[in-house]
Design a protein around this motif. Structure first.
Motif, PDB file in Angstrom:
ATOM      1  N   SER A  96      -0.217  -7.590 -17.598  1.00 43.95           N
ATOM      2  CA  SER A  96       0.998  -7.056 -17.332  1.00 43.95           C
ATOM      3  C   SER A  96       1.481  -7.100 -16.007  1.00 43.95           C
ATOM      4  CB  SER A  96       1.473  -5.854 -18.293  1.00 43.95           C
ATOM      5  OG  SER A  96       0.718  -5.091 -17.551  1.00 43.95           O
ATOM      6  N   LYS A  97       0.680  -6.584 -15.302  1.00 42.31           N
ATOM      7  CA  LYS A  97       1.128  -6.265 -13.693  1.00 42.31           C
ATOM      8  C   LYS A  97       0.778  -7.839 -12.982  1.00 42.31           C
ATOM      9  CE  LYS A  97       2.000  -2.003 -13.938  1.00 42.31           C
ATOM     10  NZ  LYS A  97       3.313  -1.822 -13.814  1.00 42.31           N
ATOM     11  N   ALA A  98      -0.004  -8.657 -13.629  1.00 40.74           N
ATOM     12  CA  ALA A  98       0.023  -9.953 -13.026  1.00 40.74           C
ATOM     13  C   ALA A  98       1.077 -10.871 -13.361  1.00 40.74           C
ATOM     14  CB  ALA A  98      -1.416 -10.748 -13.664  1.00 40.74           C
ATOM     15  N   PHE A  99       1.846 -10.541 -14.461  1.00 36.84           N
ATOM     16  CA  PHE A  99       3.181 -10.958 -14.797  1.00 36.84           C
ATOM     17  C   PHE A  99       4.160 -10.466 -13.801  1.00 36.84           C
ATOM     18  CE2 PHE A  99       7.210 -10.515 -16.822  1.00 36.84           C
ATOM     19  CZ  PHE A  99       7.501 -11.918 -17.340  1.00 36.84           C
ATOM     20  N   VAL A 100       4.084  -9.138 -13.405  1.00 36.03           N
ATOM     21  CA  VAL A 100       5.123  -8.615 -12.501  1.00 36.03           C
ATOM     22  C   VAL A 100       5.022  -9.554 -11.097  1.00 36.03           C
ATOM     23  CG1 VAL A 100       5.892  -6.730 -10.997  1.00 36.03           C
ATOM     24  CG2 VAL A 100       5.044  -6.320 -13.308  1.00 36.03           C
ATOM     25  N   ASP A 101       3.651 -10.039 -10.599  1.00 37.65           N
ATOM     26  CA  ASP A 101       3.909 -10.596  -9.522  1.00 37.65           C
ATOM     27  C   ASP A 101       4.308 -12.254  -9.827  1.00 37.65           C
ATOM     28  OD1 ASP A 101       2.764 -11.224  -6.873  1.00 37.65           O
ATOM     29  OD2 ASP A 101       0.696 -12.122  -7.653  1.00 37.65           O
ATOM     30  N   GLN A 102       4.073 -12.852 -10.813  1.00 40.38           N
ATOM     31  CA  GLN A 102       4.648 -14.022 -10.993  1.00 40.38           C
ATOM     32  C   GLN A 102       6.069 -14.193 -11.350  1.00 40.38           C
ATOM     33  OE1 GLN A 102       3.448 -17.363 -10.768  1.00 40.38           O
ATOM     34  NE2 GLN A 102       1.694 -16.412  -9.490  1.00 40.38           N
ATOM     35  N   PHE A 103       6.503 -13.064 -11.924  1.00 40.56           N
ATOM     36  CA  PHE A 103       7.899 -12.928 -12.180  1.00 40.56           C
ATOM     37  C   PHE A 103       8.800 -12.873 -10.897  1.00 40.56           C
ATOM     38  CE2 PHE A 103      11.556 -10.125 -14.238  1.00 40.56           C
ATOM     39  CZ  PHE A 103      12.153 -11.317 -14.700  1.00 40.56           C
ATOM     40  N   THR A 104       8.375 -11.892 -10.052  1.00 42.41           N
ATOM     41  CA  THR A 104       8.688 -11.600  -8.680  1.00 42.41           C
ATOM     42  C   THR A 104       8.985 -12.885  -7.760  1.00 42.41           C
ATOM     43  OG1 THR A 104       6.921 -10.685  -7.953  1.00 42.41           O
ATOM     44  CG2 THR A 104       8.532  -9.102  -8.695  1.00 42.41           C
ATOM     45  N   GLN A 105       7.838 -13.672  -7.821  1.00 47.92           N
ATOM     46  CA  GLN A 105       8.022 -14.785  -6.831  1.00 47.92           C
ATOM     47  C   GLN A 105       8.745 -15.916  -7.541  1.00 47.92           C
ATOM     48  OE1 GLN A 105       4.032 -16.307  -5.511  1.00 47.92           O
ATOM     49  NE2 GLN A 105       3.258 -14.415  -6.406  1.00 47.92           N
ATOM     50  N   ASN A 106       8.735 -16.109  -8.912  1.00 47.12           N
ATOM     51  CA  ASN A 106       9.666 -16.986  -9.637  1.00 47.12           C
ATOM     52  C   ASN A 106      11.153 -16.781  -9.120  1.00 47.12           C
ATOM     53  OD1 ASN A 106       8.163 -19.391 -10.836  1.00 47.12           O
ATOM     54  ND2 ASN A 106       7.071 -17.496 -11.360  1.00 47.12           N
ATOM     55  N   LEU A 107      11.397 -15.307  -9.547  1.00 44.60           N
ATOM     56  CA  LEU A 107      12.851 -14.640  -9.133  1.00 44.60           C
ATOM     57  C   LEU A 107      13.208 -15.246  -7.850  1.00 44.60           C
ATOM     58  CD1 LEU A 107      12.803 -11.279 -10.624  1.00 44.60           C
ATOM     59  CD2 LEU A 107      14.441 -13.251 -11.413  1.00 44.60           C
ATOM     60  N   ARG A 108      12.375 -14.868  -6.931  1.00 48.04           N
ATOM     61  CA  ARG A 108      12.769 -15.324  -5.472  1.00 48.04           C
ATOM     62  C   ARG A 108      13.025 -16.882  -5.219  1.00 48.04           C
ATOM     63  NH1 ARG A 108      15.223 -14.556  -2.292  1.00 48.04           N
ATOM     64  NH2 ARG A 108      14.150 -15.573  -0.622  1.00 48.04           N
ATOM     65  N   SER A 109      12.357 -17.804  -6.137  1.00 49.40           N
ATOM     66  CA  SER A 109      12.448 -18.914  -6.076  1.00 49.40           C
ATOM     67  C   SER A 109      14.099 -19.662  -6.583  1.00 49.40           C
ATOM     68  CB  SER A 109      11.357 -19.996  -6.895  1.00 49.40           C
ATOM     69  OG  SER A 109      10.145 -19.784  -6.379  1.00 49.40           O
ATOM     70  N   ASP A 110      14.295 -18.746  -7.601  1.00 52.13           N
ATOM     71  CA  ASP A 110      15.784 -18.848  -8.276  1.00 52.13           C
ATOM     72  C   ASP A 110      16.447 -18.550  -7.525  1.00 52.13           C
ATOM     73  OD1 ASP A 110      14.785 -20.059 -10.706  1.00 52.13           O
ATOM     74  OD2 ASP A 110      14.856 -18.228 -11.809  1.00 52.13           O
ATOM     75  N   LEU A 111      16.469 -17.725  -6.308  1.00 50.66           N
ATOM     76  CA  LEU A 111      17.550 -16.891  -5.908  1.00 50.66           C
ATOM     77  C   LEU A 111      17.505 -17.407  -4.261  1.00 50.66           C
ATOM     78  CD1 LEU A 111      16.882 -13.119  -7.074  1.00 50.66           C
ATOM     79  CD2 LEU A 111      18.935 -14.488  -7.263  1.00 50.66           C
ATOM     80  N   LEU A 112      16.971 -18.660  -4.156  1.00 51.22           N
ATOM     81  CA  LEU A 112      17.049 -18.993  -2.803  1.00 51.22           C
ATOM     82  C   LEU A 112      18.372 -19.439  -2.515  1.00 51.22           C
ATOM     83  CD1 LEU A 112      15.336 -20.377  -0.260  1.00 51.22           C
ATOM     84  CD2 LEU A 112      15.126 -22.307  -1.718  1.00 51.22           C
ATOM     85  N   GLY A 113      18.772 -18.928  -1.290  1.00 58.02           N
ATOM     86  CA  GLY A 113      20.294 -19.133  -0.993  1.00 58.02           C
ATOM     87  C   GLY A 113      21.245 -18.198  -1.243  1.00 58.02           C
ATOM     88  N   LYS A 114      20.777 -17.154  -2.082  1.00 51.23           N
ATOM     89  CA  LYS A 114      21.617 -15.936  -2.355  1.00 51.23           C
ATOM     90  C   LYS A 114      21.019 -14.682  -1.373  1.00 51.23           C
ATOM     91  CE  LYS A 114      23.342 -18.050  -6.112  1.00 51.23           C
ATOM     92  NZ  LYS A 114      24.667 -18.508  -6.095  1.00 51.23           N
ATOM     93  N   SER A 115      21.743 -13.862  -1.258  1.00 53.88           N
ATOM     94  CA  SER A 115      21.604 -12.683  -0.550  1.00 53.88           C
ATOM     95  C   SER A 115      20.829 -11.602  -1.322  1.00 53.88           C
ATOM     96  CB  SER A 115      22.743 -12.177   0.335  1.00 53.88           C
ATOM     97  OG  SER A 115      22.987 -13.157   1.213  1.00 53.88           O
ATOM     98  N   ILE A 116      20.066 -11.867  -2.217  1.00 54.06           N
ATOM     99  CA  ILE A 116      19.192 -11.027  -3.055  1.00 54.06           C
ATOM    100  C   ILE A 116      18.064 -10.922  -2.749  1.00 54.06           C
ATOM    101  CG2 ILE A 116      19.107 -10.318  -5.622  1.00 54.06           C
ATOM    102  CD1 ILE A 116      21.672 -11.733  -6.077  1.00 54.06           C
ATOM    103  N   ARG A 117      17.174  -9.740  -2.417  1.00 54.27           N
ATOM    104  CA  ARG A 117      15.983  -9.785  -2.127  1.00 54.27           C
ATOM    105  C   ARG A 117      15.118  -9.166  -3.467  1.00 54.27           C
ATOM    106  NH1 ARG A 117      16.036  -5.944   3.032  1.00 54.27           N
ATOM    107  NH2 ARG A 117      17.590  -4.772   1.763  1.00 54.27           N
ATOM    108  N   VAL A 118      13.803  -9.462  -3.545  1.00 52.54           N
ATOM    109  CA  VAL A 118      13.001  -9.453  -4.552  1.00 52.54           C
ATOM    110  C   VAL A 118      11.487  -8.726  -4.116  1.00 52.54           C
ATOM    111  CG1 VAL A 118      11.955 -10.160  -6.880  1.00 52.54           C
ATOM    112  CG2 VAL A 118      14.056 -10.968  -6.091  1.00 52.54           C
ATOM    113  N   THR A 119      11.044  -7.713  -4.671  1.00 55.03           N
ATOM    114  CA  THR A 119       9.947  -7.235  -3.790  1.00 55.03           C
ATOM    115  C   THR A 119       9.083  -6.705  -5.117  1.00 55.03           C
ATOM    116  OG1 THR A 119      10.812  -6.385  -1.923  1.00 55.03           O
ATOM    117  CG2 THR A 119       8.869  -5.359  -2.171  1.00 55.03           C
ATOM    118  N   ASN A 120       7.634  -7.042  -4.912  1.00 55.26           N
ATOM    119  CA  ASN A 120       6.632  -6.476  -5.734  1.00 55.26           C
ATOM    120  C   ASN A 120       5.676  -5.356  -5.035  1.00 55.26           C
ATOM    121  OD1 ASN A 120       4.323  -5.653  -7.426  1.00 55.26           O
ATOM    122  ND2 ASN A 120       3.566  -7.865  -7.448  1.00 55.26           N
ATOM    123  N   VAL A 121       5.828  -3.993  -5.374  1.00 50.20           N
ATOM    124  CA  VAL A 121       5.038  -2.946  -4.839  1.00 50.20           C
ATOM    125  C   VAL A 121       3.936  -2.699  -5.622  1.00 50.20           C
ATOM    126  CG1 VAL A 121       5.180  -0.744  -3.936  1.00 50.20           C
ATOM    127  CG2 VAL A 121       7.368  -2.133  -3.739  1.00 50.20           C
TER     128      VAL A 121
END
Length: 255
Positions: A156-181
């Protein structure tokens, strides 16, 4: 700065541990915080402690209908969420995969995966419309380093890693940040007690260690949020100095 002009953060799992510490720190940083969780009495105690900068909002992130209603159910002055901290999550049990309680697996999937998917999908459209926002997810070193009994929790935590990376891909060009702590060994929370359901066993997890604390996590979140708007911290991994990733396991009885 008036209350109405302060930016808004929504923190899930704000009733204990990381969530409570993050709520307190973000308020010090000048945010209003929608503090969510299942234990209503703790939310109201936190609001009493922190004052009108906290909006206590009872919420189970596994309740899809309640999460999907957030954009319209929140009070009008609190709907423009600038920072979403997806903190709610849990681990249950340390049994091997063939011995575990399947209900524990389902609960972890519903909370650790379903919960972050639902909260993100509920609040992200507003961020995109306003072209600002920050999605912060509490992952774990368990998402990268396997250990016996981690099975679905680690996945489930590996999902978090992939989800955040893919969200960043979707949000390229938007002023929205995504971080996995992604913290490692961390004391001062209910994590091990919830997982092991035994106070003595939970205390033994931290015996003779100097683990991270919820305040360490909160300070890290604060720093990430405070970075310049053009800077995205994709992933940050934290461990106490008493911890390191273990080497690969080798069984020498099978040769």
């Amino acid at each position: 700065m008036t209350l109405d002009s302060m930016p808004v953060a929504l923190v899930t799992g704000a009733t204990a541990g990381f969530g409570t510490a993050i709520t307190r720190k973000l308020i010090k940083d000048g945010y209003r915080v929608i503090a969510t969780g299942r234990r209503e009495e703790r939310l109201h105690a936190l609001a009493k402690e922190q004052g009108e900068a906290v909006l206590p909002w009872p919420l189970d992130v596994a309740d899809n209908a309640a999460v999907r209603a957030l954009p319209t159910s929140l009070p009008a002055g609190w709907r423009n969420v600038d920072v979403l901290v997806n903190n709610a999550g849990l681990a249950l049990g340390l049994q091997k995969a063939w011995e575990t309680n399947i209900d524990d697996w389902e609960t972890m999937i519903a909370t650790n995966i379903g919960g972050i998917v639902e909260t993100t999908r509920a609040l992200l459209p507003g961020m995109v419309q306003r072209n600002r926002g920050h999605l912060i997810f509490l992952g774990s070193t368990a998402g990268r380093y396997p250990y016996p009994g981690s099975n679905v929790y680690g996945a489930s935590k590996a999902f978090v890693d992939q989800f955040t990376q893919n969200l960043r891909s979707d949000l390229l060009g938007k002023s929205i940040r995504v971080t996995n702590v992604a913290p490692g060994l961390c004391g001062g929370s209910e994590f091990s007690l919830v997982r092991l359901k035994d106070g003595n066993k939970a205390e033994a997890v931290y015996e003779n260690t100097s683990p991270l604390t919820p305040e360490d996590i909160a300070n890290t979140v604060s720093w990430i949020v405070g970075c310049p708007p053009h800077m995205n911290v994709n992933y940050i991994e934290m461990m106490p100095t008493c911890q390191a990733a273990a080497g690969l396991a080798v069984d020498r009885t099978m040769g």
